[in-house]
Design a protein around this motif. Structure first.
Motif, PDB file in Angstrom:
ATOM      1  N   LEU A 102      -5.755   4.427  -4.112  1.00 33.12           N
ATOM      2  CA  LEU A 102      -5.801   3.388  -3.548  1.00 33.12           C
ATOM      3  C   LEU A 102      -5.734   2.321  -4.744  1.00 33.12           C
ATOM      4  CD1 LEU A 102      -8.565   3.766  -0.816  1.00 33.12           C
ATOM      5  CD2 LEU A 102      -6.310   2.455  -0.654  1.00 33.12           C
ATOM      6  N   GLN A 103      -6.402   2.875  -5.780  1.00 31.72           N
ATOM      7  CA  GLN A 103      -6.513   2.024  -7.249  1.00 31.72           C
ATOM      8  C   GLN A 103      -5.099   1.571  -7.850  1.00 31.72           C
ATOM      9  OE1 GLN A 103      -9.579   4.126  -9.002  1.00 31.72           O
ATOM     10  NE2 GLN A 103     -11.212   2.196  -8.842  1.00 31.72           N
ATOM     11  N   ARG A 104      -4.398   2.904  -7.615  1.00 32.43           N
ATOM     12  CA  ARG A 104      -2.863   2.974  -8.279  1.00 32.43           C
ATOM     13  C   ARG A 104      -1.977   1.898  -7.455  1.00 32.43           C
ATOM     14  NH1 ARG A 104      -3.261   8.312  -9.171  1.00 32.43           N
ATOM     15  NH2 ARG A 104      -2.126   8.747  -7.290  1.00 32.43           N
ATOM     16  N   ASN A 105      -2.199   1.942  -6.012  1.00 38.04           N
ATOM     17  CA  ASN A 105      -1.430   0.939  -5.145  1.00 38.04           C
ATOM     18  C   ASN A 105      -1.841  -0.245  -5.500  1.00 38.04           C
ATOM     19  OD1 ASN A 105      -1.046  -0.242  -2.461  1.00 38.04           O
ATOM     20  ND2 ASN A 105       0.241   1.514  -2.850  1.00 38.04           N
ATOM     21  N   ALA A 106      -3.171  -0.639  -5.362  1.00 36.52           N
ATOM     22  CA  ALA A 106      -3.584  -2.078  -5.800  1.00 36.52           C
ATOM     23  C   ALA A 106      -3.162  -2.617  -7.219  1.00 36.52           C
ATOM     24  CB  ALA A 106      -5.115  -2.043  -5.755  1.00 36.52           C
ATOM     25  N   GLN A 107      -3.206  -1.643  -8.122  1.00 38.34           N
ATOM     26  CA  GLN A 107      -2.446  -2.095  -9.548  1.00 38.34           C
ATOM     27  C   GLN A 107      -1.171  -2.264  -9.392  1.00 38.34           C
ATOM     28  OE1 GLN A 107      -3.307   0.842 -12.631  1.00 38.34           O
ATOM     29  NE2 GLN A 107      -3.092  -0.752 -14.352  1.00 38.34           N
ATOM     30  N   HIS A 108      -0.440  -1.534  -8.804  1.00 38.91           N
ATOM     31  CA  HIS A 108       0.926  -1.712  -8.497  1.00 38.91           C
ATOM     32  C   HIS A 108       1.336  -3.078  -7.816  1.00 38.91           C
ATOM     33  CE1 HIS A 108       5.181  -1.155  -8.074  1.00 38.91           C
ATOM     34  NE2 HIS A 108       5.100  -1.250  -6.710  1.00 38.91           N
ATOM     35  N   ALA A 109       0.315  -3.126  -6.889  1.00 41.61           N
ATOM     36  CA  ALA A 109       0.750  -4.626  -6.013  1.00 41.61           C
ATOM     37  C   ALA A 109       0.441  -6.049  -6.721  1.00 41.61           C
ATOM     38  CB  ALA A 109       0.002  -4.389  -4.869  1.00 41.61           C
TER      39      ALA A 109
END
Length: 143
Positions: A102-109
């Motif tokens: 979730l954190q990697r996805n949020a950072q990418h977003a």
């Protein structure tokens, strides 16, 4: 030193111009040798050139500082959002594996959002006529 260097024999304008030249060179770090100027016009030009260079350098440093501050603010906002997400996941007992995803996805977003400006965020485009907007869309999305 004024009498020894002969400044007392020069006119008032020459003395003021030399003092201004010397003070500007003290700010800029360049060598202050007022005797290289032969005429009052050369002295005026030297003062003007030093002042213009000083103002341009000041403007450049000011712009760099402003840009760095803006970058820092954006980075801090993103960091705050990611920390808040991490705390939310920790409080709700989310597994480490899912929390990391979730954190990697949020950072990418967040990074993607920063790079890809949505048209709705550009307020100046709302002022542009409809035919020009259509031409813009055609050029942006043409094959």
């Amino acid at each position: 030193w004024v009498h020894r260097m002969g400044y007392n024999e020069l006119g008032t304008m020459w003395q003021y111009t030399t003092a201004c030249y010397w003070s500007l060179t003290a700010f800029t770090g360049s060598y202050a040798d007022p005797w290289t100027q032969q005429t009052l016009g050369e002295a005026y030009f030297s003062v003007f050139a030093l002042l213009a260079g000083f103002l341009m350098a000041t403007g450049f440093v000011s712009n760099i500082t402003s840009l760095m501050t803006q970058i820092s603010i954006v980075a801090n906002q993103q960091s705050s959002q990611l920390k808040l997400l991490a705390r939310y996941l920790r409080v709700h007992g989310i597994s480490k594996r899912l929390a990391d995803r979730l954190q990697r996805n949020a950072q990418h977003a967040l990074q993607t959002k920063m790079l890809a400006l949505p048209e709705n965020d550009i307020k100046a485009l709302k002022l542009v006529s409809e035919p020009l907007i259509k031409e813009l869309h055609y050029e942006m999305f043409q094959p």
